[in-house]
Design a protein around this motif. Structure first.
Motif, PDB file in Angstrom:
ATOM      1  N   THR A 192       0.770  -1.061   0.036  1.00  0.00           N
ATOM      2  CA  THR A 192       0.060  -0.206  -0.019  1.00  0.00           C
ATOM      3  C   THR A 192       0.760   1.152  -0.066  1.00  0.00           C
ATOM      4  O   THR A 192       0.433   2.379  -0.340  1.00  0.00           O
ATOM      5  CB  THR A 192      -0.861   0.180   1.312  1.00  0.00           C
ATOM      6  OG1 THR A 192      -0.224  -0.118   2.420  1.00  0.00           O
ATOM      7  CG2 THR A 192      -1.933  -1.222   1.275  1.00  0.00           C
ATOM      8  N   ARG A 193       2.099   1.140   0.445  1.00  0.00           N
ATOM      9  CA  ARG A 193       3.111   2.367   0.459  1.00  0.00           C
ATOM     10  C   ARG A 193       4.146   2.152  -0.337  1.00  0.00           C
ATOM     11  O   ARG A 193       4.680   0.869  -0.344  1.00  0.00           O
ATOM     12  CB  ARG A 193       3.331   2.644   2.183  1.00  0.00           C
ATOM     13  CG  ARG A 193       2.133   2.561   2.810  1.00  0.00           C
ATOM     14  CD  ARG A 193       2.796   2.644   4.430  1.00  0.00           C
ATOM     15  NE  ARG A 193       3.697   1.546   4.746  1.00  0.00           N
ATOM     16  CZ  ARG A 193       4.705   1.345   5.234  1.00  0.00           C
ATOM     17  NH1 ARG A 193       5.034   2.475   5.911  1.00  0.00           N
ATOM     18  NH2 ARG A 193       5.396   0.153   5.502  1.00  0.00           N
ATOM     19  N   MET A 194       4.786   3.123  -0.519  1.00  0.00           N
ATOM     20  CA  MET A 194       6.121   3.000  -1.196  1.00  0.00           C
ATOM     21  C   MET A 194       7.122   2.295  -0.540  1.00  0.00           C
ATOM     22  O   MET A 194       7.895   1.356  -1.008  1.00  0.00           O
ATOM     23  CB  MET A 194       6.698   4.313  -1.767  1.00  0.00           C
ATOM     24  CG  MET A 194       5.869   4.950  -2.927  1.00  0.00           C
ATOM     25  SD  MET A 194       6.224   6.737  -2.922  1.00  0.00           S
ATOM     26  CE  MET A 194       5.897   7.157  -4.571  1.00  0.00           C
ATOM     27  N   GLU A 195       7.290   2.346   0.641  1.00  0.00           N
ATOM     28  CA  GLU A 195       8.208   1.840   1.713  1.00  0.00           C
ATOM     29  C   GLU A 195       7.975   0.220   1.639  1.00  0.00           C
ATOM     30  O   GLU A 195       8.971  -0.496   2.072  1.00  0.00           O
ATOM     31  CB  GLU A 195       7.852   2.320   2.988  1.00  0.00           C
ATOM     32  CG  GLU A 195       8.255   3.732   3.551  1.00  0.00           C
ATOM     33  CD  GLU A 195       7.394   4.789   2.679  1.00  0.00           C
ATOM     34  OE1 GLU A 195       6.367   4.349   2.382  1.00  0.00           O
ATOM     35  OE2 GLU A 195       7.763   5.951   2.928  1.00  0.00           O
ATOM     36  N   ASP A 196       6.783  -0.112   1.258  1.00  0.00           N
ATOM     37  CA  ASP A 196       6.604  -1.720   1.121  1.00  0.00           C
ATOM     38  C   ASP A 196       7.624  -2.456   0.288  1.00  0.00           C
ATOM     39  O   ASP A 196       7.731  -3.528   0.278  1.00  0.00           O
ATOM     40  CB  ASP A 196       5.267  -2.073   0.953  1.00  0.00           C
ATOM     41  CG  ASP A 196       4.369  -1.575   2.141  1.00  0.00           C
ATOM     42  OD1 ASP A 196       4.735  -1.392   3.100  1.00  0.00           O
ATOM     43  OD2 ASP A 196       3.054  -1.316   1.891  1.00  0.00           O
ATOM     44  N   TYR A 227      12.445   3.694  -0.737  1.00  0.00           N
ATOM     45  CA  TYR A 227      11.914   5.022  -0.847  1.00  0.00           C
ATOM     46  C   TYR A 227      12.280   5.790   0.286  1.00  0.00           C
ATOM     47  O   TYR A 227      12.289   5.580   1.393  1.00  0.00           O
ATOM     48  CB  TYR A 227      10.352   4.984  -1.198  1.00  0.00           C
ATOM     49  CG  TYR A 227      10.030   6.359  -1.573  1.00  0.00           C
ATOM     50  CD1 TYR A 227      10.171   7.146  -2.501  1.00  0.00           C
ATOM     51  CD2 TYR A 227       8.961   6.909  -0.331  1.00  0.00           C
ATOM     52  CE1 TYR A 227       9.727   8.162  -2.836  1.00  0.00           C
ATOM     53  CE2 TYR A 227       8.804   8.122  -0.353  1.00  0.00           C
ATOM     54  CZ  TYR A 227       8.945   9.028  -1.742  1.00  0.00           C
ATOM     55  OH  TYR A 227       8.266  10.216  -2.078  1.00  0.00           O
ATOM     56  N   ALA A 235      11.242   9.139   1.622  1.00  0.00           N
ATOM     57  CA  ALA A 235      10.161  10.202   1.548  1.00  0.00           C
ATOM     58  C   ALA A 235      10.864  11.462   1.787  1.00  0.00           C
ATOM     59  O   ALA A 235      10.151  12.700   1.055  1.00  0.00           O
ATOM     60  CB  ALA A 235       9.297  10.142   2.720  1.00  0.00           C
TER      61      ALA A 235
END
Ligand code: SF4
Length: 336
Positions: free
Chosen positions: A36-40, A48, A50
């Motif tokens: 769901t998030r770029m960090e995943d 990533y 931020a």
């Protein structure tokens, strides 16, 4: 007929960055992973930040992300492509950085295609000469093949022979599903089957679907894929260490010395270092290492460049620094 004595990579044409002389690619199977998030995406080598709004990519990052019916909810990192099931791809805005995945029936019935690359996902038992010739009419096809046999290695090898006999040269992604019950079994099975195929020159990309193995996460699957590619010598992404198993002749603590050498050199991508317990058999056992660190007497080390002795019987206390010096002299050292 393939020679069992020499390495020949199966001849394929390039489709985008897969096939021909491209290094084998890694596809991350993310269909069952919640992203769901770029960090995943850090688990598959894309991190990533931020603050700078930038991606950084490790040497062991998957280039293709198989998302199936669940596209990423953000733009994929530069240099990667999403693979989407064709029904999802048709409804997606991006028809360039996203690549469709067809079944054979979908390939026959859907006329809309990607302009550069189309993946046709099939099983080993689907692949008849007739189907291969039909798919080969379109030069953008990449085959993604999974075995339906319990003898995966021989089954996939038979597929390669069918393709060879049919004179088709489309690139192949080996889709591998492990049946191992534990992490060790899963990794061992994958190494034997996929590693064996790569050593035989088969496979332009690999996708490990090891999620059925209890406790095995995506990051481990990706690391395993890169580890197998490295062990098969088809894609070097880290330093290679070749150490002997140790025996009564070993002249130093092999484990301790290996981890000490590793701590200084594990950022030298593609460099092969042999660490051998004795000079009687060590030079022969380290075969094609670029450098050798070999015990040659109590508290004495002999250093090699390939099979040539560079420093003989030096004290073990300064031997690692001497080894680093040789690597620097050869212009192969980089700072971390
Ligand atoms: S290289 Fe020497 S010490 Fe190492 S396993 Fe072989 S014989 Fe034993």
């Amino acid at each position: 007929m393939r020679s069992p004595y020499t390495y020949h990579r199966r001849q394929t044409h390039a489709v985008s960055v897969i096939g021909h002389e491209n290094v084998p690619r890694v596809v991350a199977d993310l269909r069952a992973v919640d992203i769901t998030r770029m960090e995943d995406l850090a688990d598959i080598g894309h991190t990533y930040d931020a603050i700078t709004d930038k991606w950084s990519t490790s040497d062991q990052a998957a280039e293709f992300l198989y998302m199936g019916a669940r596209p990423l909810p953000f733009m994929a990192p530069a240099g990667t492509r999403q693979l989407l099931d064709v029904s999802t791809w048709l409804g997606h805005d991006d028809h360039f950085y996203c690549v469709p995945v067809f079944t054979i029936d979908e390939w026959r019935s859907i006329e809309t295609r990607h302009t550069v690359m189309n993946v046709v996902r099939c099983t080993s038992s689907d692949l008849t000469t007739e189907i291969l010739h039909e798919l080969a009419e379109d030069a953008s096809v990449v085959l993604m093949i999974r075995s339906t046999s319990s003898a995966i290695f021989t089954d996939m090898r038979a597929c390669a022979d069918t393709m060879l006999a049919a004179h088709v040269h489309m690139p192949v992604v080996i889709e591998y599903h492990s049946s191992g019950d534990s992490i060790d079994d899963g990794i061992l099975d994958a190494s034997t089957d996929v590693g064996g195929l790569l050593v035989e020159g088969l496979g332009d990309a690999v996708m490990m679907t090891l999620s059925s193995v209890k406790g095995l996460d995506t990051a481990t699957s990706i690391r395993t894929a890169f580890g197998i590619l490295q062990a098969a010598r088809t894609r070097m992404t880290k330093t290679e260490y070749i150490s002997c198993p140790s025996c009564g002749r070993t002249l130093f603590d092999l484990q301790e010395t290996t981890s000490m050498i590793r701590s200084h050199t594990d950022h030298l991508k593609g460099v092969k270092i042999g660490i051998m317990g004795c000079i009687v058999n060590g030079p022969g056992e380290m075969a094609d290492a670029d450098y050798g660190y070999v015990g040659s007497g109590p508290d004495r080390i002999t250093l090699y460049r390939g099979q040539e002795i560079v420093k003989r019987n030096i004290p073990s206390a300064g031997a690692v620094n001497e080894l680093i010096g040789i690597i620097k002299d050869d212009g192969r050292w980089v700072e971390r």
